[in-house]
Design an enzyme around this catalytic site. Structure first.
Site, PDB file in Angstrom:
ATOM      1  N   LYS A   9      58.986  33.206  30.030  1.00  0.00           N
ATOM      2  CA  LYS A   9      58.373  34.260  30.981  1.00  0.00           C
ATOM      3  C   LYS A   9      58.240  33.694  32.451  1.00  0.00           C
ATOM      4  CE  LYS A   9      56.653  37.169  27.309  1.00  0.00           C
ATOM      5  NZ  LYS A   9      55.475  37.959  26.760  1.00  0.00           N
ATOM      6  N   TYR A  49      61.330  46.273  26.489  1.00  0.00           N
ATOM      7  CA  TYR A  49      59.960  46.388  25.765  1.00  0.00           C
ATOM      8  C   TYR A  49      59.693  47.850  25.316  1.00  0.00           C
ATOM      9  CZ  TYR A  49      58.269  41.857  26.391  1.00  0.00           C
ATOM     10  OH  TYR A  49      58.136  40.256  26.074  1.00  0.00           O
ATOM     11  N   ASN A 112      51.837  34.832  28.950  1.00  0.00           N
ATOM     12  CA  ASN A 112      51.865  34.101  27.775  1.00  0.00           C
ATOM     13  C   ASN A 112      53.103  33.202  27.219  1.00  0.00           C
ATOM     14  OD1 ASN A 112      53.362  36.179  26.800  1.00  0.00           O
ATOM     15  ND2 ASN A 112      52.001  36.818  25.196  1.00  0.00           N
ATOM     16  N   HIS A 115      58.760  34.697  25.013  1.00  0.00           N
ATOM     17  CA  HIS A 115      58.882  35.850  23.916  1.00  0.00           C
ATOM     18  C   HIS A 115      59.567  35.478  22.881  1.00  0.00           C
ATOM     19  CE1 HIS A 115      60.547  39.601  22.370  1.00  0.00           C
ATOM     20  NE2 HIS A 115      61.516  39.262  22.152  1.00  0.00           N
ATOM     21  N   GLU A 126      68.045  42.323  20.110  1.00  0.00           N
ATOM     22  CA  GLU A 126      67.584  41.643  21.588  1.00  0.00           C
ATOM     23  C   GLU A 126      68.831  40.771  22.126  1.00  0.00           C
ATOM     24  OE1 GLU A 126      62.657  41.975  20.614  1.00  0.00           O
ATOM     25  OE2 GLU A 126      63.672  39.840  20.900  1.00  0.00           O
TER      26      GLU A 126
HETATM   27  P1  IDP Z   1      54.510  38.937  20.923  1.00  0.00           P
HETATM   28  O1  IDP Z   1      55.034  38.643  22.333  1.00  0.00           O
HETATM   29  O2  IDP Z   1      53.610  37.956  20.366  1.00  0.00           O
HETATM   30  O3  IDP Z   1      55.512  39.442  20.103  1.00  0.00           O
HETATM   31  P2  IDP Z   1      53.965  41.977  21.105  1.00  0.00           P
HETATM   32  O4  IDP Z   1      52.456  42.293  20.329  1.00  0.00           O
HETATM   33  O5  IDP Z   1      54.980  42.074  20.820  1.00  0.00           O
HETATM   34  O6  IDP Z   1      53.355  40.342  21.122  1.00  0.00           O
HETATM   35  O7  IDP Z   1      53.659  42.139  22.674  1.00  0.00           O
HETATM   36  C1  IDP Z   1      54.420  41.991  23.596  1.00  0.00           C
HETATM   37  C2  IDP Z   1      53.871  41.340  24.852  1.00  0.00           C
HETATM   38  O8  IDP Z   1      53.160  42.375  25.605  1.00  0.00           O
HETATM   39  C3  IDP Z   1      52.968  40.147  24.865  1.00  0.00           C
HETATM   40  O9  IDP Z   1      53.830  38.903  24.484  1.00  0.00           O
HETATM   41  C4  IDP Z   1      51.972  40.228  25.825  1.00  0.00           C
HETATM   42  O10 IDP Z   1      52.824  39.684  27.051  1.00  0.00           O
HETATM   43  C5  IDP Z   1      51.769  41.808  26.210  1.00  0.00           C
HETATM   44  N1  IDP Z   1      50.773  42.193  25.499  1.00  0.00           N
HETATM   45  C6  IDP Z   1      50.538  42.513  24.174  1.00  0.00           C
HETATM   46  N2  IDP Z   1      49.217  42.735  23.803  1.00  0.00           N
HETATM   47  C7  IDP Z   1      48.657  42.787  25.102  1.00  0.00           C
HETATM   48  C8  IDP Z   1      47.361  43.298  25.461  1.00  0.00           C
HETATM   49  O11 IDP Z   1      46.401  43.553  24.550  1.00  0.00           O
HETATM   50  N3  IDP Z   1      47.264  43.137  26.744  1.00  0.00           N
HETATM   51  C9  IDP Z   1      47.906  42.672  27.770  1.00  0.00           C
HETATM   52  N4  IDP Z   1      49.391  42.145  27.392  1.00  0.00           N
HETATM   53  C10 IDP Z   1      49.672  42.545  26.097  1.00  0.00           C
HETATM   54 MG    MG Z   2      56.802  41.155  20.021  1.00  0.00          MG
END
Ligand code: IDP
Ligand code: MG
Length: 137
Positions: A9, A49, A112, A115, A126
């Site tokens: 990212k 997304y 974070n 992905h 994907e």
């Molecule tokens: P993942 O990336 O670990 O699979 P997902 O639940 O699929 O997590 O969420 C996709 C992305 O959305 C996350 O990597 C993060 O960047 C963002 N995200 C998820 N939950 C939150 C939140 O509560 N606040 C802000 N961003 C979030």
């Molecule tokens: Mg995810």
């Protein structure tokens, strides 16, 4: 043998740790079978997304994913989907296990670092979102 999609990212690309993150994959039995660096536009990030479009963080997620270049990769190996998720660590870097990519390179739940596809079926979708069959070797 499985294939999964990985994205480095914008936060991690800006930190200049593309190589360090790729090393985690290669050192753990995952092979890079396709790779490209690109800037996502809002439409593509939103489509990628789409599953999260009703979530409160959706706009922030699209803002973030379009804030700079990303590196998109196809990883191949045994149990690649699960292995990649283990190497990534928890979505929230504060909860991520020590030694995982997110524990070591991520700042927050929004920024974070990586992905990774969360199932084999999503991995297939994907991968085809970003790559033609002829680009995967
Ligand atoms: P993942 O990336 O670990 O699979 P997902 O639940 O699929 O997590 O969420 C996709 C992305 O959305 C996350 O990597 C993060 O960047 C963002 N995200 C998820 N939950 C939150 C939140 O509560 N606040 C802000 N961003 C979030
Ligand atoms: Mg995810």
């Amino acid at each position: 043998m499985e294939r999964t999609l990985s994205i480095i990212k914008p936060d991690a690309v800006k930190k200049n740790v593309i190589g360090k993150i790729i090393d985690r994959f290669e050192s753990n039995g995952l092979k890079i079978v396709a790779i490209k660096k690109l800037l996502l536009d809002r439409a593509s990030a939103g489509e990628f997304y789409a599953i999260h479009k009703e979530r409160p963080f959706f706009k922030d997620l699209v803002d973030f994913m379009t804030s700079g270049a990303v590196v998109v990769m196809v990883l191949e190996g045994e149990n690649a989907v699960k292995k990649n998720r283990e190497l990534m660590g928890d979505t929230d870097p504060k909860k991520a296990q020590a030694g995982t990519i997110r524990a070591d390179f991520a700042e927050s739940i929004d920024a974070n670092a990586v992905h990774g596809s969360d199932s084999l079926e999503n991995a297939k979708n994907e991968i085809s979102f970003f790559f033609a069959q002829t680009e995967i070797k």
